[in-house]
Design a protein around this motif. Sequence first.
Motif, PDB file in Angstrom:
ATOM      1  N   UNK A 102      26.340  72.191 -43.573  1.00 49.94           N
ATOM      2  CA  UNK A 102      25.484  72.742 -44.627  1.00 49.94           C
ATOM      3  C   UNK A 102      25.141  74.215 -44.450  1.00 49.94           C
ATOM      4  N   UNK A 103      25.086  74.709 -43.216  1.00 48.95           N
ATOM      5  CA  UNK A 103      24.781  76.121 -42.971  1.00 48.95           C
ATOM      6  C   UNK A 103      26.085  76.899 -42.829  1.00 48.95           C
ATOM      7  N   UNK A 104      26.938  76.403 -41.971  1.00 44.94           N
ATOM      8  CA  UNK A 104      28.309  76.873 -41.868  1.00 44.94           C
ATOM      9  C   UNK A 104      28.475  78.365 -41.715  1.00 44.94           C
ATOM     10  N   UNK A 105      29.390  78.920 -42.508  1.00 46.01           N
ATOM     11  CA  UNK A 105      29.789  80.316 -42.376  1.00 46.01           C
ATOM     12  C   UNK A 105      28.700  81.300 -42.812  1.00 46.01           C
ATOM     13  N   UNK A 106      27.715  80.811 -43.547  1.00 52.20           N
ATOM     14  CA  UNK A 106      26.647  81.713 -43.990  1.00 52.20           C
ATOM     15  C   UNK A 106      25.787  82.181 -42.827  1.00 52.20           C
ATOM     16  N   UNK A 107      25.687  81.344 -41.787  1.00 55.09           N
ATOM     17  CA  UNK A 107      24.893  81.691 -40.603  1.00 55.09           C
ATOM     18  C   UNK A 107      25.522  81.006 -39.401  1.00 55.09           C
TER      19      UNK A 107
END
Length: 430
Positions: free
Chosen positions: A287-292
């Motif tokens: 759900x967080x992945x590449x964004x953070x």
Amino acid sequence: MHQEPLAYRMRPTALDEVVGQDAIIGPSTALYKMIQHGHVPSMLLYGPPGTGKTSLAYAIAGSSNLPFYALNATRAGKKDVETIVDEARLQGKVILFLDEIHRFNKLQQDTLLPHVENGSIILIGATTENPFHDVNPAIRSRCGEIKQLSRLETKDTVTLLKRALTDKSKGLGKQEIQITEEQIESIAIAASGDARKALTLLESVVSASDEENGVLLIEDSLLTQLMKRIGVFGDKNGSHFYNLLSALQKSVRGSDVNAAMFYLAHLLESGDLIAVNRRLLVMAYEDIGMANPDVGQRVLAAVQSAERLGMPEARIPLANAVVEMALSEKSNSAYKAIDQAMRSIEEGSIADIPNHLKDTHYAGAAALGHGGYQYPHDTPIGTFGGWNAQSYLPDKLVKSTFYTPVLAGEEVKKAKIYEKLQTFRKQAEK
């Protein structure tokens, strides 16, 4: 004489007395039919506390009429195992129920496993841990059946409670008890699919209730107090542990930090810290992945801290992890990309690897047409490092796109690089 707890007394003595788990041991299942026909295989029973692993073992033993012995791997020693082996030699064949089987040590295994292999000891192991992660492969390989038990549905728990209320020999049937359908259902819902908790709560309520003219009167206020005291909970829909895990993940995904904290508190009350930790790690990457991307490492650190600390202190690093994930930028691009690629393969998108990507570290590779790979580092491109326009996907899939960047957090930078490279690639194809 001390009386055993209600949950102990109500254990089934035959398969037809088992409540729930129809997919595993219902009358139409292969396992049920095997046992009814006299064949009991060695097996592993895996599931959360209160799902009936021990009860199922006792029911299998009762239906098979074989000598039955029970050990707990955390307390049993080599001598205990040798005693079971001796009994197997004397009686021909016995069933051994081994609780907490994931704690079985090598010395115990060496004593027992040959007899499981030759069939003189039928091993039924129970564990709350994933057997593919935590049970020794030597044990696992000798168990033909690995069955995952799920928490009871509310209707099944209601059936179990009513049986306990009416059973005069093992249950509470000798005492006249005034309890409503709504109160029985409240107990079932509160137990969240845990049969042991449901029966324990029922026994506690009955023991604490006042008698009037020979009838025990169950009061709503007393029931509410006891539900809080023994730490069982639920909602009107009977949501259980897995629903709570789902609610936690969806609340984090929806950036509702208050809801996420509420569901985390519920889950920690359940006591299954391992399952909570696993779900938090999945969330960090799903759900967080590449964004953070740094969140994954920080959640791993929080999970490892929680495992080392144990409850109640474990709640502190886990709360930090949940707050950070709930308020973080979010991306599911990598998760969706791998799923899309796997779906493509499942649908038959299999093609030959381009020759320039095949292994050339052996004599004869050139004769097979392998080679021609261009080393990207030899062609620097700005500050990116190196890139060239050669194709990497199989020819028939060269136009396929699996990854679509999400413009959130750190992935914005990756998205710009991705789009730039796509532009270069299109120009090279002209």
